[in-house]
Design an enzyme around this catalytic site. Structure first.
Site, short mmCIF file in Angstrom:
data_model
loop_
_atom_site.label_atom_id
_atom_site.label_comp_id
_atom_site.label_asym_id
_atom_site.label_seq_id
_atom_site.Cartn_x
_atom_site.Cartn_y
_atom_site.Cartn_z
N SER A 71 0.79 -1.24 0.00
CA SER A 71 0.00 0.00 0.00
C SER A 71 0.82 1.28 0.00
O SER A 71 0.24 2.37 -0.09
CB SER A 71 -0.97 0.01 1.18
N PHE A 129 -8.88 -12.19 -1.82
CA PHE A 129 -7.85 -13.11 -1.34
C PHE A 129 -8.47 -14.33 -0.65
O PHE A 129 -8.00 -15.45 -0.81
CB PHE A 129 -6.90 -12.39 -0.38
N TYR A 162 -11.16 2.17 5.39
CA TYR A 162 -10.11 1.91 4.40
C TYR A 162 -10.67 1.15 3.22
O TYR A 162 -11.29 0.10 3.38
CB TYR A 162 -9.00 1.10 5.05
N SER A 163 -10.46 1.69 2.02
CA SER A 163 -11.02 1.07 0.82
C SER A 163 -10.02 1.08 -0.32
O SER A 163 -9.74 2.14 -0.91
CB SER A 163 -12.30 1.80 0.39
N GLY A 297 2.37 -0.74 4.48
CA GLY A 297 1.84 -1.63 3.46
C GLY A 297 1.92 -3.08 3.90
O GLY A 297 2.82 -3.48 4.64
#
Length: 449
Positions: A71, A129, A162-163, A297
């Site tokens: 990220s 995932f 968070y998107s 990340g």
């Protein structure tokens, strides 16, 4: 292990650069390996006052070893958008429909809300995932088609959630406005100006050394996935030094103006977790008493961190190939070596709050909690499964042997307190304990160790 001392440093280095590098080498090398809490491959780069001063690989890593930066990629997407804002080709207050009318809920969401994760768009990554969809290639359009089948989680602009989906949309906006692929645009307008020659999208360049990703330092290897699933939100592959070069260019005004860099940090939204608050593509926090601006990340096989300390012209990049590695442990070593004790730490301890934190932590480690003490958001997040996994993860550390107050920072709706928690196995982790103005627990969690 391999290292590269890039240049002598200016103040505030406490001694000559070689002495400092030696101290960092000794401390960080202890974090590389296959034991619990370590990383088989670990790369660290440090930039200060516009120069790369430290670049080293530990364990199986060399300075030029590539990692998925996960990220941290979002910072590049955000800078791309803000470059277009500076050129008056994109407006932060404009609706997504201005550029991409076919995107789900496009008329209800603004560009700013995408950048700050306040759009309410469903976050596609976890589901992709879990169900194994990531094993086959996809497209940004297919990802948005999945999001279209889910309602908005809340009215845009009213909450933070968070998107990754929002950053897929941002990447498509860049492509629509510029007429270039996102990878081509960023190569020309970010990588090249910053001098990043070891950075690619999706996969490492041919003949480049790529760190193999693991879920823990002693295995198993992370399940393979197609990087097309992380378009614009986590698909960049790079080295620690190249990410530090990005920071140098960002801090130095080469990519966006100093005024726009300041805009990235203005009016951040509270995340109500250990990440602090979120600006325009950057996380803003003060876990060790210094104001960090950057991004963490994590994708299966990798844990990464890119943190700038603008007040000191400093940037710290940590890339690991173990998904469970706590990158904050490296940040802590670097800060204690390079910078003086933060004045924030001088704020006096409140013994009552420390006692409350210790009691809450011990209850959490037992898998128990008084839910009336938490905010509704934290209460909902601490599901029985989350509590169970927390106990499993921390049990190997043993009992808590000491809790030492570090610092406090003021939040918009309360205060966050930081403590060094030492466990029976000798490991120390920094924990955040955030309270609202009414005394409800807004966050509790480890920020590193």
């Amino acid at each position: 292990m391999a290292s590269r001392l890039v240049a002598a440093s200016q103040a505030p280095l406490p001694a000559n650069a070689h002495t400092v590098a030696a101290r960092l080498n000794v401390a960080i090398s202890k974090l590389a390996g296959t034991a619990t809490g370590q990383s088989p491959s670990l790369a660290v780069a440090i930039a200060e006052n516009g120069r790369l001063i430290y670049d080293r690989g530990f364990g199986k890593a060399k300075p030029n070893t590539r990692f998925r930066i996960a990220s941290i990629t979002k910072m590049f997407t955000a800078v791309s958008i803000l470059q277009l804002v500076e050129q008056h080709r994109v407006a932060l207050a404009a609706s997504v429909a201005t550029y991409l009318p076919s995107v789900p809920y496009a008329r209800k969401i603004t560009v700013r809300e995408l950048l700050q994760h306040t759009s309410g768009l469903w976050n596609y990554v976890n589901a992709a995932f879990v169900d194994g969809a990531v094993r086959k290639p996809t497209t940004p359009a297919a990802i948005l088609a999945l999001a279209a089948s889910h309602p908005l989680g809340f009215a845009p602009g009213t909450k933070y959630a968070y998107s990754n989906t929002g950053y897929v949309v941002l990447g498509l906006i860049v492509e629509h406005v510029t007429g270039q692929s996102l990878s081509t645009y960023e190569q020309q307008h970010i990588f090249a100006p910053a001098g990043m020659h070891d950075t690619t999208f999706g996969r490492a360049a041919p003949n480049a050394t790529m760190a193999v990703g693991y879920m823990t330092p002693h295995g198993p290897r992370a399940t393979a996935y197609d990087p097309s699933w992380l378009f614009a939100d986590g698909d960049i592959v790079s080295t620690a030094a190249d990410v530090a070069r990005f920071d140098i260019a960002l801090l130095g005004g080469k990519l966006i103006s100093p005024q726009t860099f300041a805009l990235m940090q203005q009016n951040p939204v509270e995340t109500h977790d250990a990440s602090g608050s979120y600006g325009l593509g950057v996380q803003i926090s003060s876990p060790l008493g210094y104001r960090f601006v950057g991004h963490h990340g994590g994708v299966p096989g990798y844990a990464t961190d890119n943190e700038m300390v603008p007040s000191h012209g400093l940037a710290i990049v940590v890339l690991s190939n173990s998904f469970d590695f706590i990158t904050g442990r490296v940040n802590r070593v670097v800060l204690r070596t390079l910078l003086p004790v933060s004045p924030v730490a001088a704020i006096r301890e409140d013994p009552a709050i420390t006692a409350r934190f210790r009691l809450t932590l011990l209850s959490l480690l037992e898998g128990e909690m008084d839910r009336s003490k938490f905010t509704p958001k934290v209460d909902a997040a601490l599901t029985p499964d989350v509590l169970k996994q927390t106990v499993i993860a921390l049990k190997p550390l043993g009992a808590v042997t000491s809790v030492k107050y570090r610092s406090m920072r003021k939040m918009r709706h309360g205060n966050a307190y930081y403590y060094d928690v030492t466990f029976a196995d000798g490991r120390t982790m920094t924990w955040e304990f955030a309270l609202t103005a009414r005394g409800k627990i807004a966050a509790i969690g480890s920020t590193g160790g």
